[in-house]
Scaffold this motif. Structure first.
Motif, short mmCIF file in Angstrom:
data_model
loop_
_atom_site.label_atom_id
_atom_site.label_comp_id
_atom_site.label_asym_id
_atom_site.label_seq_id
_atom_site.Cartn_x
_atom_site.Cartn_y
_atom_site.Cartn_z
N UNK A 1 0.86 -1.20 0.00
CA UNK A 1 0.00 0.00 0.00
C UNK A 1 0.89 1.24 0.00
N UNK A 2 0.32 2.42 -0.32
CA UNK A 2 1.11 3.65 -0.26
C UNK A 2 1.69 3.87 1.14
N UNK A 3 2.83 4.53 1.22
CA UNK A 3 3.50 4.79 2.51
C UNK A 3 3.54 6.30 2.76
N UNK A 4 3.24 6.68 3.99
CA UNK A 4 3.24 8.10 4.34
C UNK A 4 4.65 8.67 4.34
N UNK A 5 4.73 10.01 4.37
CA UNK A 5 6.02 10.70 4.42
C UNK A 5 6.61 10.62 5.83
N UNK A 6 7.92 10.76 5.95
CA UNK A 6 8.63 10.83 7.25
C UNK A 6 8.28 9.66 8.16
N UNK A 7 8.25 8.47 7.63
CA UNK A 7 7.83 7.31 8.40
C UNK A 7 8.81 6.16 8.17
N UNK A 8 8.70 5.13 9.02
CA UNK A 8 9.49 3.91 8.84
C UNK A 8 8.51 2.75 8.73
#
Ligand SMILES: CC(C)(COP(=O)(O)OP(=O)(O)OC[C@H]1O[C@@H](n2cnc3c(N)ncnc32)[C@H](O)[C@@H]1OP(=O)(O)O)[C@@H](O)C(=O)NCCC(=O)NCCS
Length: 211
Positions: free
Chosen positions: A194-201
């Motif tokens: 799935x899409x991944x959010x910004x500034x995340x791990x």
């Protein structure tokens, strides 16, 4: 032999140096300070970063895997020196993909990388060994894709994102690419569905946000 300046002295810089030799260039490693210079035990030329501009007639590459450091160095030397693209001779390219990369600056393509078709690549990206990038992928500036990762078709990897070793990013759609947000890290071995959010791990199979 022609010379090429490589910012960094760590493993990534030395791997970049190996590609330079394959391309017929002799690397000059660039150490941040005297301590780093003293620690370098290589049979190669090495200089202090303070002296870089004396070498402004040769091309340069940033052999530093950390995306933010690469970004800062690129900004610091923009317009002062010429950045080059390092492309290992064993990399393979779909139609017009080599010229797409040659039109960028500071890109490192390691041994065994495969680019298929209609891929857009940003500046100062690192495609580490045996990475596969499928059709219709967009890779923004300063992205690092670690060894063995597979980026399926119709994926968009945001600015300064880092894809860990052996990760798989599943395909997006023609008119809706699967997006990895800016400054995001994907853990080694993850399978992103799935899409991944910004500034995340993200990590795991299927990948979940862990930080
Ligand atoms: C995902 C990653 C960035 C997390 O690093 P971190 O922020 O320091 O996180 P931690 O090591 O504190 O781990 C946090 C949790 O995630 C788990 N975890 C870490 N990496 C993982 C991975 N790749 N897959 C699954 N779980 C992982 C840890 O076991 C830990 O779980 P716990 O809280 O239940 O104990 C890192 O482990 C990773 O995979 N880096 C990529 C390494 C790589 O590809 N190197 C190639 C260099 S070219």
């Amino acid at each position: 032999m022609k010379r090429l300046g490589i910012f960094g002295t760590s493993g990534m810089a030395r791997e970049a140096g190996d590609i330079a030799y394959e391309m017929g260039y002799s690397p000059i490693y660039i150490a941040r300070d005297q301590i780093e210079l003293n620690a370098l035990h290589l049979n190669a030329e090495a200089i202090l970063e303070a002296n870089v501009l004396r070498y402004r007639d040769i091309p340069f590459i940033i052999g530093i895997g950390e995306n933010l450091i690469r970004h800062r160095l690129a900004q610091c030397y923009e317009g002062k020196i010429n950045f080059f693209n390092l492309i290992h001779p064993s990399a393979t390219f779909g139609r017009e993909q080599r010229s797409e990369i040659e039109g960028r600056q500071g890109v490192i393509v390691c041994a065994g990388v495969r680019f298929t078709n209609n891929i857009k690549v940003g500046n100062f990206c690192i495609f580490n060994q045996n990475v596969t990038i499928a059709h219709d992928v967009i890779v923004d500036d300063f992205v690092h894709i670690a060894p063995g990762s597979i980026i399926s078709g119709n994926v968009h990897i945001g600015l300064r994102s880092w894809i860990g070793a052996g990760a798989v990013i599943n395909q997006g759609e023609n008119n809706r690419k699967l997006h990895i947000g800016t400054d995001t890290i994907i853990g080694s071995g993850a399978v992103v569905v799935k899409p991944c959010e910004a500034n995340a791990v993200y990590a795991g199979v299927p990948a979940k946000r862990i930080k």
